[in-house]
Design an enzyme around this catalytic site. Structure first.
Site, PDB file in Angstrom:
ATOM      1  N   HIS A  17      96.379  17.245  34.570  1.00 42.01           N
ATOM      2  CA  HIS A  17      95.107  16.578  34.532  1.00 42.01           C
ATOM      3  C   HIS A  17      94.912  15.691  33.292  1.00 42.01           C
ATOM      4  CE1 HIS A  17      93.727  19.604  31.713  1.00 42.01           C
ATOM      5  NE2 HIS A  17      94.377  20.656  32.182  1.00 42.01           N
ATOM      6  N   HIS A  20      96.109  16.773  29.689  1.00 42.64           N
ATOM      7  CA  HIS A  20      97.303  16.469  29.650  1.00 42.64           C
ATOM      8  C   HIS A  20      97.720  14.922  29.349  1.00 42.64           C
ATOM      9  CE1 HIS A  20      97.740  19.918  32.530  1.00 42.64           C
ATOM     10  NE2 HIS A  20      98.026  20.571  31.246  1.00 42.64           N
ATOM     11  N   CYS A 125      97.638  38.586  28.893  1.00 40.23           N
ATOM     12  CA  CYS A 125      96.819  37.525  29.607  1.00 40.23           C
ATOM     13  C   CYS A 125      98.114  36.584  30.195  1.00 40.23           C
ATOM     14  CB  CYS A 125      96.022  36.584  28.995  1.00 40.23           C
ATOM     15  SG  CYS A 125      95.287  35.405  29.628  1.00 40.23           S
ATOM     16  N   CYS A 128      97.729  32.785  29.348  1.00 45.92           N
ATOM     17  CA  CYS A 128      98.112  32.438  28.094  1.00 45.92           C
ATOM     18  C   CYS A 128      99.407  32.863  27.771  1.00 45.92           C
ATOM     19  CB  CYS A 128      97.337  33.081  27.020  1.00 45.92           C
ATOM     20  SG  CYS A 128      95.591  32.729  26.873  1.00 45.92           S
ATOM     21  N   CYS A 143      89.488  37.206  28.822  1.00 41.21           N
ATOM     22  CA  CYS A 143      90.184  36.232  27.917  1.00 41.21           C
ATOM     23  C   CYS A 143      89.187  35.079  27.952  1.00 41.21           C
ATOM     24  CB  CYS A 143      91.580  35.706  28.327  1.00 41.21           C
ATOM     25  SG  CYS A 143      92.085  33.983  27.764  1.00 41.21           S
ATOM     26  N   HIS A 146      90.515  32.012  29.856  1.00 42.72           N
ATOM     27  CA  HIS A 146      90.773  31.931  31.358  1.00 42.72           C
ATOM     28  C   HIS A 146      89.929  32.721  32.220  1.00 42.72           C
ATOM     29  CE1 HIS A 146      94.583  30.690  29.505  1.00 42.72           C
ATOM     30  NE2 HIS A 146      94.768  29.939  30.451  1.00 42.72           N
ATOM     31  N   LYS A 300      85.773  24.475  29.428  1.00 37.64           N
ATOM     32  CA  LYS A 300      87.407  23.956  29.426  1.00 37.64           C
ATOM     33  C   LYS A 300      88.025  23.584  30.500  1.00 37.64           C
ATOM     34  CE  LYS A 300      92.093  24.710  27.630  1.00 37.64           C
ATOM     35  NZ  LYS A 300      92.984  25.735  27.990  1.00 37.64           N
ATOM     36  N   LYS A 303      94.110  24.112  34.899  1.00 28.53           N
ATOM     37  CA  LYS A 303      94.191  24.338  36.218  1.00 28.53           C
ATOM     38  C   LYS A 303      93.640  25.456  36.733  1.00 28.53           C
ATOM     39  CE  LYS A 303      98.070  23.571  34.174  1.00 28.53           C
ATOM     40  NZ  LYS A 303      99.276  23.060  33.623  1.00 28.53           N
TER      41      LYS A 303
HETATM   42  N1  MSP Z   1     103.422  25.043  27.688  1.00 25.63           N
HETATM   43  C1  MSP Z   1     102.373  25.188  26.702  1.00 25.63           C
HETATM   44  C2  MSP Z   1     102.630  24.364  25.364  1.00 25.63           C
HETATM   45  C3  MSP Z   1     104.253  24.648  25.005  1.00 25.63           C
HETATM   46  S1  MSP Z   1     104.284  23.553  23.566  1.00 25.63           S
HETATM   47  C4  MSP Z   1     105.802  24.202  22.880  1.00 25.63           C
HETATM   48  C5  MSP Z   1     101.093  24.785  27.000  1.00 25.63           C
HETATM   49  N2  MSP Z   1     101.067  24.054  28.381  1.00 25.63           N
HETATM   50  S2  MSP Z   1      99.606  23.390  28.902  1.00 25.63           S
HETATM   51  O1  MSP Z   1     100.025  22.799  30.220  1.00 25.63           O
HETATM   52  O2  MSP Z   1      98.778  24.575  29.215  1.00 25.63           O
HETATM   53  O3  MSP Z   1      98.956  22.370  27.897  1.00 25.63           O
HETATM   54  C6  MSP Z   1      98.371  22.489  26.967  1.00 25.63           C
HETATM   55  C7  MSP Z   1      98.055  21.124  26.373  1.00 25.63           C
HETATM   56  O4  MSP Z   1      97.527  20.261  27.198  1.00 25.63           O
HETATM   57  C8  MSP Z   1      96.853  21.451  25.115  1.00 25.63           C
HETATM   58  O5  MSP Z   1      97.374  21.646  24.067  1.00 25.63           O
HETATM   59  C9  MSP Z   1      96.393  19.738  25.137  1.00 25.63           C
HETATM   60  O6  MSP Z   1      97.577  19.124  24.497  1.00 25.63           O
HETATM   61  C10 MSP Z   1      96.489  19.418  26.658  1.00 25.63           C
HETATM   62  N3  MSP Z   1      95.205  20.003  27.291  1.00 25.63           N
HETATM   63  C11 MSP Z   1      95.247  20.672  28.375  1.00 25.63           C
HETATM   64  N4  MSP Z   1      93.968  20.902  28.552  1.00 25.63           N
HETATM   65  C12 MSP Z   1      93.133  19.945  27.945  1.00 25.63           C
HETATM   66  C13 MSP Z   1      91.769  19.459  27.589  1.00 25.63           C
HETATM   67  N5  MSP Z   1      90.859  20.094  28.762  1.00 25.63           N
HETATM   68  N6  MSP Z   1      91.475  18.707  26.911  1.00 25.63           N
HETATM   69  C14 MSP Z   1      92.343  18.218  26.082  1.00 25.63           C
HETATM   70  N7  MSP Z   1      93.571  18.566  26.092  1.00 25.63           N
HETATM   71  C15 MSP Z   1      93.860  19.529  27.141  1.00 25.63           C
HETATM   72  O7  MSP Z   1     100.043  25.223  26.737  1.00 25.63           O
END
Ligand code: MSP
Length: 510
Positions: A17, A20, A125, A128, A143, A146, A300, A303
């Site tokens: 999304h 990312h 959780c 997380c 949480c 989530h 927030k 997914k």
């Molecule tokens: N797999 C772990 C990260 C491991 S790194 C060693 C994870 N993955 S995640 O798919 O949940 O991605 C989290 C990251 O995606 C956030 O830290 C950020 O970089 C980005 N984002 C996900 N959602 C976001 C928003 N709503 N807004 C901004 N960035 C976001 O956590």
């Protein structure tokens, strides 16, 4: 000089999304910015393919594991390719290369006697992939990220004690005030470190979680996903416990910046530096932490919550480069930022009205009156010179920083719009369309056009990290075919260059 930039590696249990997309675009913009300044940047991103969430998604899909992982990982890689992300390495935690480094790191720490086995009961959780303390939960016991109650789990597991490193970490953060940026996040981490740290559970029994890297010292367990995922930052540049093999690793590691959002601050700012310390590796040079893009209802975007903005839909509407610019320009530096298709469209229209119209108007005018040739710069007034020099000085200042940062990228994007506004105001107040009609004012007409074109040249060069194709299109419309550098010298546009009126840079969208 070298630099190493990383994004988090993303979970593949859903589609990518806008959040990312943002972190990955930010890293690419930083890479392009640093490359323009002459640095040699290694940029990595990738996918986090283990753990309970991914395992459940795979089971629900009914697909073969390897096919499922590849298909889901490719969803991210394809998006990043479509967004012109110039990554040097795409990490997949299911790859044999990565797994070998996780195994090496685990053995190293285990053989130092830093891992112990014990029975544990805790609230887990799955969103997380972490055990939670009651103080981590909201008043309903959910949480907060989530919006679900964690489940009570009792298990025998392997643990990595953290408490004995707490004071070292506090001292490190205090004596390296730029380590975590912006500073408010360093404060947050110091808050996390104000209480004793619980042992980190670094294993999961295979009867609950089988998707992971098997513990080298107990085949009934896989490695905890975070212990495995964080290692990606060193596995992707070839770390080995045999230090004689670490020449390339050492060069890049000393210049490493991790980009992440605040959701994963604790894992990166507490667990990771302690893991590194036990592996005999210094902390990364910087952690750059950003807030969230939030969707409707100010929750927030994630997914798990299903309130996401789809980057493919946005790119279909406005193309990738305006999206890249918008995300870097509109992310607040002081908290979360709302995002919606309507806001994105407003951002697009601002670019079209500012830079797009200016380029089209001036080029059409000289196609009509000057055979499309860049005019002479012989008769510039002090005011003309001042405009170009101000714009050039501002960009020189912004490209002369020691290192890119969130603030810098944001300021640079704002400066592009500000410079565009300045040139538009200059163009409007000098009325070149009136000058063009009066032969006695021809020299003045040429000076106004030259000034406008030269200012546009500098703005287009400064835009490159955000909008490389549009920047290049503007430059070639001015008869310039070299790639922009970070030197913004004024009055370098060559008179008599042939300009070209091409298609609009930002076509009309509804
Ligand atoms: N797999 C772990 C990260 C491991 S790194 C060693 C994870 N993955 S995640 O798919 O949940 O991605 C989290 C990251 O995606 C956030 O830290 C950020 O970089 C980005 N984002 C996900 N959602 C976001 C928003 N709503 N807004 C901004 N960035 C976001 O956590």
């Amino acid at each position: 000089m070298k630099k190493y930039i990383t994004t988090p590696i993303y979970y593949i249990n859903g589609s990518p999304h806008i959040g990312h997309a943002y972190t990955t675009i930010l890293g690419d913009v930083m890479k392009k910015y640093e490359t323009m300044r002459g640095l040699n940047v290694h940029y990595t991103t990738g996918t986090d393919e283990h753990g309970q969430k991914n395992q459940t998604s795979c089971q629900e899909s009914g697909m073969e594991l390897a096919d499922f992982l590849k298909m889901r990982s490719d969803n991210f890689r394809n998006l990043f390719d479509k967004m012109d992300i110039d990554y040097d390495y795409f990490v997949r935690t299911s790859s044999p290369e990565h797994k070998a480094v996780v195994t090496d790191a685990l053995n190293y720490i285990y053989n130092k006697g830093l891992i112990k086995k014990k029975s544990y009961e805790g609230l887990y959780c799955v969103g997380c992939e972490q055990f939670k303390k009651p103080s981590d939960l909201d008043e309903r016991g959910f949480c907060p990220d989530h919006q679900k109650a964690p489940v009570l789990i009792t298990e025998e597991n392997y643990f990595f004690p953290l408490e004995e490193h707490r004071q070292w970490l506090i001292d490190y953060i205090k004596s390296n005030p730029d380590w975590i940026q912006p500073k408010r996040f360093a404060k947050e981490v110091l808050g996390m470190l104000s209480e004793p740290l619980e042992d980190l559970c670094i294993s999961r029994p295979k009867n609950r979680v089988w998707l992971g890297v098997e513990l080298p010292f107990d085949k009934d367990f896989v490695t905890y996903i975070w212990f495995d995922a964080l290692i990606n930052y060193i596995s992707s540049i070839g770390w080995s416990s045999d230090v004689s093999k670490n020449q390339k690793f050492n060069e890049l590691w000393s210049e490493c910046t991790h980009l992440l959002a605040k959701d994963i601050l604790k894992t990166h700012a507490v667990y990771w530096p302690i893991m590194l310390k036990c592996l005999g590796i210094n902390p990364p040079k910087h952690l750059i932490v950003h807030d969230y893009w939030i969707g409707e209802g100010s929750i927030k975007m994630s997914k798990s919550l299903g309130n996401v903005v789809d980057p493919y839909e946005v790119m279909d509407i406005m193309g990738v480069e305006p999206l890249r610019f918008y995300l870097c320009n509109a992310m607040s530096l002081n908290g979360d930022s709302q995002i919606s298709i309507d806001l994105l469209k407003q951002g697009y229209k601002q670019l079209a009205n500012n830079i797009g119209n200016l380029q089209m108007r001036v080029l059409k005018m000289i196609a009509k009156n000057l055979n499309g040739l860049v005019p002479s710069k012989d008769n510039l007034t002090t005011k003309d010179k001042k405009l170009v020099e101000t714009i050039s000085n501002n960009f020189n200042r912004l490209y002369n920083h020691n290192e890119s940062s969130l603030e810098l990228i944001s300021e640079l994007s704002s400066e592009i719009l500000k410079a565009g506004d300045m040139v538009n105001a200059y163009f409007a107040s000098n009325e070149p369309w009136v000058l063009a009609k009066d032969e006695t004012k021809f020299e003045r007409y040429q000076a106004v056009i030259y000034t406008t074109l030269d200012a546009l040249r500098i703005i287009a060069s400064a835009m490159y990290p955000f909008m490389p194709t549009i920047s290049t299109k503007i430059l070639s419309s001015l008869g310039i075919n070299e790639k922009p550098t970070s030197k913004f010298a004024p009055f370098e546009l060559t008179p008599n260059n042939q300009t070209i009126v091409g298609d609009p840079l930002f076509p009309f969208i509804g």
